[in-house]
Structures are given as C-alpha cells and as structure tokens.
Design an enzyme around this catalytic site. Structure first.
Site, PDB file in Angstrom:
ATOM      1  N   ASP A  96       0.826  -1.208   0.000  1.00 19.32           N
ATOM      2  CA  ASP A  96       0.000   0.000   0.000  1.00 19.32           C
ATOM      3  C   ASP A  96       0.859   1.256   0.000  1.00 19.32           C
ATOM      4  OD1 ASP A  96      -2.160   1.673   0.106  1.00 19.32           O
ATOM      5  OD2 ASP A  96      -2.508   1.429   2.236  1.00 19.32           O
ATOM      6  N   ASP A  99       2.757   1.592  -3.754  1.00 18.56           N
ATOM      7  CA  ASP A  99       2.040   2.117  -4.918  1.00 18.56           C
ATOM      8  C   ASP A  99       1.967   3.639  -4.900  1.00 18.56           C
ATOM      9  OD1 ASP A  99       0.260   2.507  -2.889  1.00 18.56           O
ATOM     10  OD2 ASP A  99      -1.380   1.367  -3.768  1.00 18.56           O
ATOM     11  N   GLY A 100       1.884   4.221  -3.715  1.00 15.73           N
ATOM     12  CA  GLY A 100       1.907   5.681  -3.634  1.00 15.73           C
ATOM     13  C   GLY A 100       3.255   6.245  -4.051  1.00 15.73           C
ATOM     14  N   ARG A 104       4.101   8.737  -7.446  1.00 16.52           N
ATOM     15  CA  ARG A 104       4.850   9.996  -7.442  1.00 16.52           C
ATOM     16  C   ARG A 104       6.120   9.902  -8.279  1.00 16.52           C
ATOM     17  NH1 ARG A 104       3.153   9.351  -2.084  1.00 16.52           N
ATOM     18  NH2 ARG A 104       5.157   8.407  -1.517  1.00 16.52           N
ATOM     19  N   THR A 110      -3.478   8.903 -10.406  1.00 12.39           N
ATOM     20  CA  THR A 110      -4.768   8.912 -11.094  1.00 12.39           C
ATOM     21  C   THR A 110      -5.893   8.750 -10.076  1.00 12.39           C
ATOM     22  OG1 THR A 110      -4.669   6.503 -11.448  1.00 12.39           O
ATOM     23  CG2 THR A 110      -3.796   7.924 -13.201  1.00 12.39           C
ATOM     24  N   ASP A 117      -7.020   1.889  -4.497  1.00  9.12           N
ATOM     25  CA  ASP A 117      -6.265   1.724  -3.258  1.00  9.12           C
ATOM     26  C   ASP A 117      -7.186   1.750  -2.044  1.00  9.12           C
ATOM     27  OD1 ASP A 117      -3.616   1.744  -1.773  1.00  9.12           O
ATOM     28  OD2 ASP A 117      -4.487   3.600  -1.039  1.00  9.12           O
ATOM     29  N   ASP A 121      -8.173  -1.436   0.535  1.00  9.00           N
ATOM     30  CA  ASP A 121      -7.976  -1.348   1.986  1.00  9.00           C
ATOM     31  C   ASP A 121      -9.250  -1.686   2.744  1.00  9.00           C
ATOM     32  OD1 ASP A 121      -5.364  -0.610   1.620  1.00  9.00           O
ATOM     33  OD2 ASP A 121      -5.756   1.533   1.739  1.00  9.00           O
TER      34      ASP A 121
END
Length: 311
Positions: A96, A99-100, A104, A110, A117, A121
């Site tokens: 998790d 992916d952030g 960046r 998007t 995401d 969760d």
C-alpha cells in the site's frame, strides 16, 4: 532591362510572396510541395495526442492488482493456516505504501488508482474482521461496528470531497481550516503510514491470538465435539485416522483442529498490545471524519436550498 534581369526579379518576387525557391534543376518548389519543420512537428504532436495512455497499466495500478491477488490468497489460507495468511496479508498491506511512491516517482497519480487503493484497503480489513467475528461470536457486534464505521466514514468523506470540492479533488486534500486533525492525518505520510499500518497489525495480532491464546479462545482447551475416543494402539477402530474424523477440510471440526495446533502467543500479544493505542486513535479519526463529512454535506444542502429559494 535585359530579359535575364527581368526573369531574376520575377523569381525573387515569387519567392517573397509564395515562399518559393528554385531547386537544383532550376524548377520552382511550390508551397504544396514544400514541407517546413514546423509542419513536421505539428503532425508529430497530433500523432502523440491520438495515442491514448492506458491508465489500467500504470505502475501503481499494477501494484494495486497484486495487492488484490495477495489479499485473496490470504483469505484462502485464513481459516486453517494462520502463518501463511498473516504473511500474505502483511505483504499486501506493505505494498500500500509502495504504490503511492510509484505514483509519485513515475508521475502516474490517477483518480482510478486512488479509488482502487481505498477500496482494496476497506475490503481487506472488512474480510479480516468478518473472520474475527466468527472466531469470537460474543464480540461479533464490536467487529461489525468497526466494519460499519470504517466503510461509512470513508464513503461519506469521499462523497463530500467529490460533491463539494470538485471531481478532480482528492479525498486526502483536506484543508486545515476544515479540520486540523484530518489535515495532519492525510498530509503527513509518516502519520498516515503509521496509523494505517499499526491498525492492520492490531487485527493481524488478534487473528493470530484466535489460534494461540486459550485466554481469549477457551475453545482451544476443549476437545472437538463428537470426536470418537482415542486409543493408544495404532490401527484400533477406536482411533480412526484424522481424515475420517473430518471428511471436509472446511468443516467446523477441521477449524478447531487447526486452532488446536498451537502457535506461541507471546509475539501476537506483543504486537496487539503495542498497536492497540494506534488502532483506537485510527477509530477516533474515523469518527471525526464521519462527523466532518456529515457537516460538510449539510452545509452544501443549506446553500443549495438557499439558492433554490432565490430563483
């Protein structure tokens, strides 16, 4: 004036008016035959505009798909294999944060990825809490309440952000004037990672305790119901093979047999104790988020009704 001089003047005039120039053979290149560098660039830009990006294949979204696969695999092993389930679930949670970072790094943030995401969760946590409800029926109402609070607070928060802030507004872009606590929670990556990570770690610890702690699960000390008496003599009919005791590996008896395969409860207790305060803080943030979103939606309703009365 000689004929040659007049011809040169005529060619010069045509070149200045029509942007024509003689080629190597003495012929005149018309504008239709000439291709300027600017036209080449414009056509290349048009081709690039026609080529659409495939958002579904962006790097952070591919990581999101792998999170879903790992979460489903952890659910498959959840009833009988606590170690495997915990490992798969933990890796899914750790991705998790990756992916952030990928969004960046590759400049591929998007709206689809943000929603994917958040939905992953919410669904993963809800499925784990459903299992805890079945492991501890007397506390099922607590786990059901946590599921409802988690889903309701995030849904209302996102709906309020979309309806009041615009379609391109992220649910994490909370202004400090709106709510200071939510602003600190969503704008600090460290705070967000610690709260979400330890919140999941608390539930993973509870899950492991359901297999290891007789204090929380007294059924671990009880024999399986309807089990035939055992005998010390191998092959004795009174001592049937485990496969004949539990024909179905997903039966209640098989679940109790798996839970009777004790795992040490020391580290699950440590993990649960350390992460419990953060989990409680996370639930408090969910309550604040739910109240704030409700107030924001109500303010929008008041403004809409006032505008309709003026018409």
């Amino acid at each position: 004036m000689s004929a040659r001089t007049r011809r040169q003047k005529a060619l010069a005039a045509q070149g200045s008016e029509g942007e024509e120039s003689p080629d190597g053979n003495g012929a005149v290149l018309t504008p239709s035959k000439k291709r300027t560098p600017s036209k080449k660039r414009s056509r290349s830009a048009v081709r690039q505009e026609k080529k659409k990006e495939n958002v579904f294949l962006f790097a952070p979204n591919l990581i999101g798909y792998s999170r879903i696969v790992l979460a489903i695999a952890s659910l498959y092993y959840m009833p009988l294999h606590p170690r495997t389930c915990s490992l798969l679930y933990s890796v899914s949670c750790l991705l998790d944060a990756l992916d952030g970072y990928a969004a960046r790094y590759f400049n591929q943030s998007t709206t689809f990825g943000a929603v994917l995401d958040m939905v992953t969760d919410r669904c993963s946590t809800a499925c784990l809490l459903v299992f805890l409800s079945s492991a501890w029926p007397r506390w099922a109402i607590v786990f059901q309440g946590l599921i409802s609070l988690d889903l309701a607070s995030h849904y209302m928060h996102m709906y309020a952000m979309l309806s009041m802030g615009g379609q391109n507004q992220s649910h994490k872009n909370v202004e400090a004037t709106r709510n200071w606590l939510l602003y600190q929670y969503y704008h600090s990556k460290v705070v967000l990672f610690i709260c979400c990570g330890l919140n999941e770690l608390f539930f993973i610890g509870l899950y492991l305790l359901s297999f290891s702690s007789p204090t929380l699960s007294p059924s671990l000390l009880q024999p399986v119901a309807d089990a035939q008496p055992s005998s010390a003599q191998p092959g004795n009919p009174a001592h049937p093979a485990p496969a004949s005791l539990f024909a179905s590996p997903w039966s209640a008896g098989a679940l109790e047999l798996a839970r009777a395969n004790k795992i040490d409860s020391y580290w699950p207790w440590v993990v649960t104790s350390i992460s419990a305060p953060v989990m409680l803080f996370k639930q408090f943030v969910n309550v604040v988020q739910l109240i704030n979103a409700s107030q924001w939606l109500a303010e929008g309703d008041v403004e809409t009704r006032r505008a309709n009365k003026k018409k």
